[in-house]
Motif scaffolding. Structure first.
Motif, mmCIF file in Angstrom:
data_model
loop_
_atom_site.group_PDB
_atom_site.id
_atom_site.type_symbol
_atom_site.label_atom_id
_atom_site.label_comp_id
_atom_site.label_asym_id
_atom_site.label_seq_id
_atom_site.Cartn_x
_atom_site.Cartn_y
_atom_site.Cartn_z
ATOM 1 N N LYS A 132 1.107 19.343 0.253
ATOM 2 C CA LYS A 132 1.152 18.206 -0.666
ATOM 3 C C LYS A 132 0.500 16.961 -0.070
ATOM 4 O O LYS A 132 0.192 16.017 -0.792
ATOM 5 C CB LYS A 132 2.610 17.906 -1.040
ATOM 6 N N GLU A 133 0.313 16.962 1.245
ATOM 7 C CA GLU A 133 -0.351 15.831 1.905
ATOM 8 C C GLU A 133 -1.865 16.044 1.831
ATOM 9 O O GLU A 133 -2.529 16.377 2.810
ATOM 10 C CB GLU A 133 0.115 15.718 3.361
ATOM 11 N N CYS A 134 -2.400 15.828 0.653
ATOM 12 C CA CYS A 134 -3.811 16.154 0.404
ATOM 13 C C CYS A 134 -4.777 15.255 1.169
ATOM 14 O O CYS A 134 -5.882 15.683 1.515
ATOM 15 C CB CYS A 134 -4.098 16.058 -1.089
ATOM 16 N N GLY A 135 -4.382 14.028 1.414
ATOM 17 C CA GLY A 135 -5.294 13.069 2.037
ATOM 18 C C GLY A 135 -5.085 12.885 3.521
ATOM 19 O O GLY A 135 -5.650 11.955 4.107
ATOM 20 N N PRO A 166 -11.288 14.881 -5.214
ATOM 21 C CA PRO A 166 -10.496 16.109 -5.426
ATOM 22 C C PRO A 166 -11.271 17.220 -6.120
ATOM 23 O O PRO A 166 -11.128 18.393 -5.767
ATOM 24 C CB PRO A 166 -9.324 15.622 -6.289
ATOM 25 N N ASP A 167 -12.107 16.871 -7.107
ATOM 26 C CA ASP A 167 -12.841 17.918 -7.820
ATOM 27 C C ASP A 167 -13.904 18.564 -6.946
ATOM 28 O O ASP A 167 -14.329 19.689 -7.201
ATOM 29 C CB ASP A 167 -13.477 17.348 -9.092
ATOM 30 N N GLU A 168 -14.337 17.880 -5.887
ATOM 31 C CA GLU A 168 -15.310 18.463 -4.965
ATOM 32 C C GLU A 168 -14.620 19.331 -3.911
ATOM 33 O O GLU A 168 -15.154 20.363 -3.504
ATOM 34 C CB GLU A 168 -16.114 17.359 -4.283
ATOM 35 N N ALA A 169 -13.436 18.909 -3.477
ATOM 36 C CA ALA A 169 -12.714 19.673 -2.455
ATOM 37 C C ALA A 169 -12.189 20.996 -3.004
ATOM 38 O O ALA A 169 -12.134 22.001 -2.286
ATOM 39 C CB ALA A 169 -11.562 18.843 -1.904
ATOM 40 N N LYS A 170 -11.791 21.003 -4.273
ATOM 41 C CA LYS A 170 -11.264 22.217 -4.914
ATOM 42 C C LYS A 170 -10.167 22.858 -4.072
ATOM 43 O O LYS A 170 -10.169 24.053 -3.794
ATOM 44 C CB LYS A 170 -12.399 23.217 -5.171
ATOM 45 N N LYS A 171 -9.243 22.008 -3.658
ATOM 46 C CA LYS A 171 -8.134 22.436 -2.813
ATOM 47 C C LYS A 171 -6.913 22.684 -3.682
ATOM 48 O O LYS A 171 -6.558 21.842 -4.511
ATOM 49 C CB LYS A 171 -7.859 21.347 -1.771
ATOM 50 N N LYS A 172 -6.279 23.819 -3.491
ATOM 51 C CA LYS A 172 -5.137 24.186 -4.317
ATOM 52 C C LYS A 172 -4.026 23.146 -4.178
ATOM 53 O O LYS A 172 -3.631 22.779 -3.074
ATOM 54 C CB LYS A 172 -4.617 25.564 -3.909
ATOM 55 N N GLY A 173 -3.535 22.676 -5.319
ATOM 56 C CA GLY A 173 -2.478 21.671 -5.325
ATOM 57 C C GLY A 173 -2.966 20.266 -5.086
ATOM 58 O O GLY A 173 -2.157 19.330 -5.039
ATOM 59 N N CYS A 174 -4.287 20.091 -4.920
ATOM 60 C CA CYS A 174 -4.855 18.771 -4.641
ATOM 61 C C CYS A 174 -5.967 18.430 -5.623
ATOM 62 O O CYS A 174 -6.930 17.734 -5.273
ATOM 63 C CB CYS A 174 -5.387 18.711 -3.210
ATOM 64 N N GLY A 175 -5.860 18.935 -6.842
ATOM 65 C CA GLY A 175 -6.847 18.618 -7.860
ATOM 66 C C GLY A 175 -6.687 17.193 -8.351
ATOM 67 O O GLY A 175 -5.742 16.479 -7.994
ATOM 68 N N ALA A 176 -7.614 16.763 -9.187
ATOM 69 C CA ALA A 176 -7.590 15.392 -9.692
ATOM 70 C C ALA A 176 -6.293 15.095 -10.431
ATOM 71 O O ALA A 176 -5.694 14.025 -10.271
ATOM 72 C CB ALA A 176 -8.796 15.161 -10.599
#
Length: 291
Positions: A132-135, A166-176
């Motif tokens: 959940k700590e996307c950043g 977020p849309d470039e990283a495409k990380k699960k649970g870390c979308g826009a």
């Protein structure tokens, strides 16, 4: 006499037929058992394989963090520090690099990792343990970590090792939608191509740009300003009715006025700036020598 001539003719004819049948005919078929080929010499092949083409540094064919140094015909096997891979761009340069900067798809093997606290390997960039700590992410050097936080609105990208949208990283649970908790309003395709802007419902200083009308990206105005959702631009907060008091308790009226009307710098007096012209050498006076 005639009978004897006929007998002689028949006898000669038989001899010719027998002679022609005795000559072997050439066959187009290959022999059933071809001669054996020469067997390769393993020692000779090994000698060729282990010889240096020239002095320099060369990547291993299978393992991305392994390489070889060739020096005066001698091969020295080497490994990059854990977490780094060999950069074979220049064979004259011994360089280990981060894996984000190289393509290791053709030699995917790596040495066994040496993990430590928050570090998957001794060196590199690694995601936070909490998904959940996307950043947030870790930068590790020799097994020692330093936690880094991305700028507001960005998330850590595992593929590039940097902070991206977020849309470039495409990380699960870390979308826009997960990061911003904001959904772009539905619009038609034509209007979506204008990348419409919308005020942040929770923060007057920020707004969202909906890329192609459907992918939100958070942006912001300068300190002291607020986003005018009517005119779709940043304006001084006092001019946006719903945000006129947004900075109360954060900035004083004098500070807000200074931001909106910065003092004009006083002009420097003439002649205070040094001249760019090169100083001229003084002319030498001719000295007359009396005899």
């Amino acid at each position: 006499m005639a009978f004897r001539s006929k007998v002689t003719f028949l006898f000669l004819t038989c001899l010719i037929v027998l002679a022609s049948s005795a000559v072997p005919k050439k066959s187009g078929r290959k022999p059933a058992n071809p001669p054996p080929r020469a067997v390769a010499d393993p020692e000779k092949d090994a000698e060729i394989t282990n010889s240096c083409p020239e002095d320099g540094f060369f990547a291993d064919a299978e393992q991305c963090d392994k390489y070889y140094e060739c020096r005066n015909g001698e091969i020295i096997e080497k490994l990059c520090p854990d977490g780094m891979v060999f950069n074979d761009y220049n064979p004259l340069e011994e360089k280990c690099d981060l894996p984000f900067n190289l393509d290791c798809s053709q030699r995917p093997k790596l040495q066994e990792p040496i993990p430590s606290l928050h570090c998957v390997r001794q060196n590199g960039y690694f995601s936070h343990e909490d998904p959940k700590e996307c950043g947030k992410f870790y930068y590790c050097v020799d097994g020692k970590f330093n936690m880094i936080t991305c700028p507001d609105g960005l998330v850590y990208n595992d593929k590039t090792g940097i902070c991206t949208w977020p849309d470039e990283a495409k990380k699960k649970g870390c979308g826009a939608a997960d990061v911003f908790q904001f959904d772009c309003p539905a619009v038609n395709e034509t209007f979506g191509l204008t990348h419409p802007r919308y005020a942040d419902p929770d923060d007057c200083q920020f707004f969202y740009v909906c890329i192609n009308g459907n992918t939100p990206r958070r942006s912001g105005c300068k300190l002291g300003q607020a986003f005018d959702d009517v005119n779709k631009k940043c304006e001084w907060a006092r001019k946006v009715p719903e945000c006129a008091d947004w900075y109360k308790g954060q900035l004083t009226d004098a500070e807000l006025d200074a931001l909106e009307n910065p003092p004009t710098p006083k002009p420097k007096p003439a002649g205070s700036q040094p001249s760019r012209r090169k100083p001229q050498r003084p002319k030498l006076k001719e000295v007359q020598i009396e005899e």
